[in-house]
Design an enzyme around this catalytic site. Structure first.
Site, PDB file in Angstrom:
ATOM      1  N   GLU A 167      -2.206  -8.938   4.638  1.00  0.00           N
ATOM      2  CA  GLU A 167      -1.953  -9.329   5.730  1.00  0.00           C
ATOM      3  C   GLU A 167      -3.915  -9.381   6.460  1.00  0.00           C
ATOM      4  O   GLU A 167      -4.308  -9.473   6.935  1.00  0.00           O
ATOM      5  CB  GLU A 167      -1.703  -8.627   6.662  1.00  0.00           C
ATOM      6  CG  GLU A 167      -2.082  -7.010   6.997  1.00  0.00           C
ATOM      7  CD  GLU A 167      -1.673  -6.357   5.537  1.00  0.00           C
ATOM      8  OE1 GLU A 167      -2.019  -4.850   5.748  1.00  0.00           O
ATOM      9  OE2 GLU A 167      -1.463  -6.565   4.823  1.00  0.00           O
ATOM     10  N   HIS A 185      -3.568  -5.059   0.693  1.00  0.00           N
ATOM     11  CA  HIS A 185      -3.335  -5.596   1.919  1.00  0.00           C
ATOM     12  C   HIS A 185      -3.195  -7.045   2.123  1.00  0.00           C
ATOM     13  O   HIS A 185      -4.724  -7.606   2.695  1.00  0.00           O
ATOM     14  CB  HIS A 185      -4.333  -4.759   3.488  1.00  0.00           C
ATOM     15  CG  HIS A 185      -4.021  -3.900   2.846  1.00  0.00           C
ATOM     16  ND1 HIS A 185      -2.927  -3.027   3.958  1.00  0.00           N
ATOM     17  CD2 HIS A 185      -4.471  -2.246   2.499  1.00  0.00           C
ATOM     18  CE1 HIS A 185      -2.669  -1.694   4.009  1.00  0.00           C
ATOM     19  NE2 HIS A 185      -3.708  -1.283   2.807  1.00  0.00           N
ATOM     20  N   CYS A 203       0.615  -1.159  -0.306  1.00  0.00           N
ATOM     21  CA  CYS A 203       0.264   0.323   0.248  1.00  0.00           C
ATOM     22  C   CYS A 203       1.132   1.112   0.049  1.00  0.00           C
ATOM     23  O   CYS A 203       1.274   2.080  -1.356  1.00  0.00           O
ATOM     24  CB  CYS A 203      -0.743   0.347   1.154  1.00  0.00           C
ATOM     25  SG  CYS A 203      -1.960   1.276   0.972  1.00  0.00           S
TER      26      CYS A 203
END
Length: 509
Positions: free
Chosen positions: A169, A167, A79
Site C-alpha cells: 500500500e 507493504h 506484514c
C-alpha cells in the site's frame, strides 16, 4: 452483491492507505477493527489483514478468531498478518538478525504465481518490521524473498490465503498497486465497479429514501467536504436543505462574500450570517490555542443554534464527516470523542439533538473531490487548500485583535494570490501565513521601525498525516516578501517555514 473487500485493522499506521489503494482500483472496501469482524460476511469477496505495531510474540498481541473467514474467502495477510499465520499455525517467528525498515528488492521464487503476475524482477518493496518468519506455517509455500528476508511472501496450500512481509500500500512499493490488483481481481474475482458516478446515484437514492420530505440543516464552512455534502443533499432533497454559512471574522480576505455568492450561484438554499463581532468578543484576552479553539467552537454552536431555531420543523442535521473520522471513532485504539456521540444528550443546543445524516461518511478526501467533480462543482472550489476550522485564530499566535486579523488577511491574500499568479497554487497541498507574537527592528526610508514578523508556510502532502515543506522558487519568495512589507502596514519582516511533518505540524497552533 458480493463485491466488497473487508480490511481488518490490527493498528497499523498504514491501514487507511490500504483502503485508499483498494478504492483507487474502483473496488469498494471497509475497515473494521480485528476484534469486531462483521457477523454477516455475505457482502464481502475478499479479506486483507493489516500490519500492526505489535509483535506476534507479545502476550498482548492481537489474536482474532478467523475461523469464519479462513478457507471461505481469499485472504491477503500484510506484514503482521503474515507473521500471525506463521506464529499461530505451525510456523515460527523470531526477532530479526537484521531489522528491515525501508526499501528492499523482491526476488520471486515461484513461477507462474498469479499474485506476482506483471510484477518486475527485483521489484522495490517497502519493509517495516523487526521480526522475521523463520519457519512457514503448516502447508506454507514460499513465493518470494529479499536479501535479508527469506520468507518475504508465501501462500498456504489448499486455500486462497496469501501472506506478504512487505507493504504494497505504500508508494515506495513500486508494484504494490499491481499486486493488490492481482489479488483482488485475478484471485478473488472482485469487480472494479466503485466509481464516483455510481456513488452519486446510490447516495442520492438513499438520501431520498431516508430523509423523504423532512427538513435538513447544514453548516457550511467553504471547504470541500461541506460543499460536496451540500450539493449531494440538494440533488436529493432540493429546497428542504437549509444551509447556514457563518462568518466568524477569521476567514481569509473577502472569503465570506465570494464563497457565499458561489453557493447561491450553485442554487443552494443558503443564509449567510455575519457574526464576526461576536467571535472577536469571545476571543478577547485569550492567547492559549486550546482556549481559543474552545471559544470559537462554543460561539459557533450558539450562533448556529440561534439560526437553526429560525427554521421550523427541522428533523436532520447534516455533517461533512468523511471516512477517516469514522475509522478513528471505531479504531483499534478505542473511540475518539466526536460530535457523533451527541445524540439525545441533555443540556446541548437543540440542533445537536437532531437526527444525523452524513452523506460522505464512507469517502476519503480524494474521493470527495472526485465526487465533487462528478457533481459539476467548480474546480476552484474543489481545489481549495485545506483551511483550519478555527480559521486565522490559530495562525495568529497569541491573543486576537481586529488589527491582527486585518494584517494577517492582507499578508495571506498576497501570498495565496502570488501562488496563483506563478501557477504554483495547485502544486501545493496547503499554504498560508502566520502572524508571530514578536516584533523586529527594521529600516524604512530614513526611519527605524519596530513591527510585526510574519511566517509563510507551504507544504506538499497526500492526506495531511505527513507533509514536506515546498521548495518554492527564491525569486517568488523574494517578490512576495517585498510586496508584503511594502503593502501591509505593520509588517517589516517575512520568514519562510522549512519544517516538515513530523516533527513539526502543518499549523503552528
Amino acid at each position: 452483491m458480493q463485491n466488497n473487500v473487508l480490511i481488518l485493522d490490527f493498528g497499523s499506521q498504514y491501514t487507511q492507505l490500504i483502503a485508499r489503494r483498494v478504492r483507487e482500483l474502483n473496488i469498494y472496501c471497509e475497515i473494521y477493527p480485528y476484534h469486531k469482524i462483521p457477523e454477516d460476511l455475505s457482502g464481502f469477496k475478499a479479506v486483507i489483514l493489516s500490519g500492526s505495531p505489535f509483535s506476534v510474540r507479545a502476550e498482548d498481541a492481537p489474536h482474532p478468531d478467523l475461523s469464519q473467514i479462513r478457507g471461505k474467502l481469499p485472504i491477503l495477510a500484510v506484514c503482521y498478518g503474515a507473521q500471525y499465520f506463521a506464529h499461530f499455525h505451525g510456523g515460527k517467528v523470531e526477532p530479526s538478525d537484521t531489522r528491515e525498515y525501508g526499501r528492499a528488492n523482491l526476488t520471486v521464487i515461484k513461477d507462474a504465481e498469479p499474485l506476482f503476475e506483471n510484477i518486475k524482477e527485483n521489484s522495490q518493496v517497502w519493509m517495516s518490521h523487526s521480526d522475521s518468519i523463520i519457519r512457514l506455517p503448516e502447508n506454507g509455500v514460499r513465493l518470494a524473498s529479499t536479501s535479508d528476508v527469506l520468507n518475504a511472501a508465501y501462500r498456504i496450500e489448499g486455500e486462497q490465503t496469501f501472506a506478504i512481509q512487505f507493504h504494497p500500500e505504500v508508494y515506495h512499493s513500486t508494484d504494490g498497486k499491481q499486486l493488490l490488483e492481482n489479488f483482488l481481481i485475478k484471485i478473488a474475482g472482485t469487480k472494479a465497479t466503485w466509481t464516483p458516478g455510481k456513488f452519486v446515484d446510490l447516495t442520492v437514492s438513499e438520501l431520498k429514501e431516508k430523509v423523504g420530505d423532512d427538513k435538513v440543516v447544514l453548516g457550511l464552512s467553504g471547504g470541500v467536504d461541506s460543499t460536496v455534502a451540500a450539493v449531494l443533499l440538494h440533488k436529493a432533497i432540493g429546497k428542504n436543505l437549509y444551509c447556514i454559512f457563518v462568518n466568524n471574522g477569521l476567514l481569509r480576505k473577502n472569503e465570506f462574500e465570494s464563497v457565499l455568492d458561489q453557493y447561491k450561484d450553485m442554487g443552494l438554499n443558503v443564509k449567510g450570517v455575519d457574526a464576526s463581532a461576536r467571535f472577536l468578543d469571545a476571543l478577547k484576552g485569550l492567547s492559549d490555542p486550546e482556549e481559543k479553539r474552545k471559544a470559537i467552537g462554543n460561539t459557533f454552536i450558539e450562533v448556529f443554534d440561534d439560526e437553526a431555531h429560525e427554521i421550523k420543523d427541522v428533523v436532520y442535521l447534516a455533517q461533512g464527516t468523511i471516512y477517516p473520522d469514522v475509522i478513528e471513532s471505531v479504531s483499534v485504539n478505542g473511540p475518539s470523542v466526536t460530535i457523533k456521540s451527541h445524540h439525545n444528550v441533555g443540556g446541548l443546543p437543540d440542533f445537536m439533538k437532531l437526527k444525523i445524516v452524513e452523506p460522505l461518511r464512507m469517502l476519503f478526501k480524494d474521493e470527495v473531490r472526485r465526487v465533487g467533480k462528478e457533481l459539476g462543482i467548480d474546480k476552484e472550489l474543489l481545489g481549495r487548500h485545506p483551511f483550519p476550522g478555527p480559521g486565522l485564530a490559530i495562525r495568529i499566535l497569541g491573543d486576537i485583535t481586529e488589527e491582527k486579523v486585518r494584517i494577517l488577511q492582507e499578508v495571506d491574500h498576497i501570498f495565496i494570490q502570488g501562488l496563483r499568479d506563478w501557477m504554483l497554487y495547485d502544486k501545493v497541498w496547503q499554504a498560508g501565513a502566520i502572524l508571530l507574537p514578536i516584533q523586529s527592528v527594521g529600516v524604512m526610508g530614513d526611519e527605524r521601525t519596530y513591527e510585526q514578523v510574519v511566517a509563510l508556510r507551504a507544504v506538499e502532502s497526500t492526506d495531511g498525516m505527513t507533509a514536506d515543506w515546498v521548495n518554492l522558487p527564491y525569486e517568488f519568495l523574494q517578490k512576495t516578501s517585498n510586496t508584503i512589507i511594502n503593502r501591509v502596514k505593520g509588517v517589516n519582516r517575512v520568514v519562510y517555514d522549512i519544517s516538515s511533518k513530523p516533527p513539526a505540524t502543518i499549523e503552528w497552533e
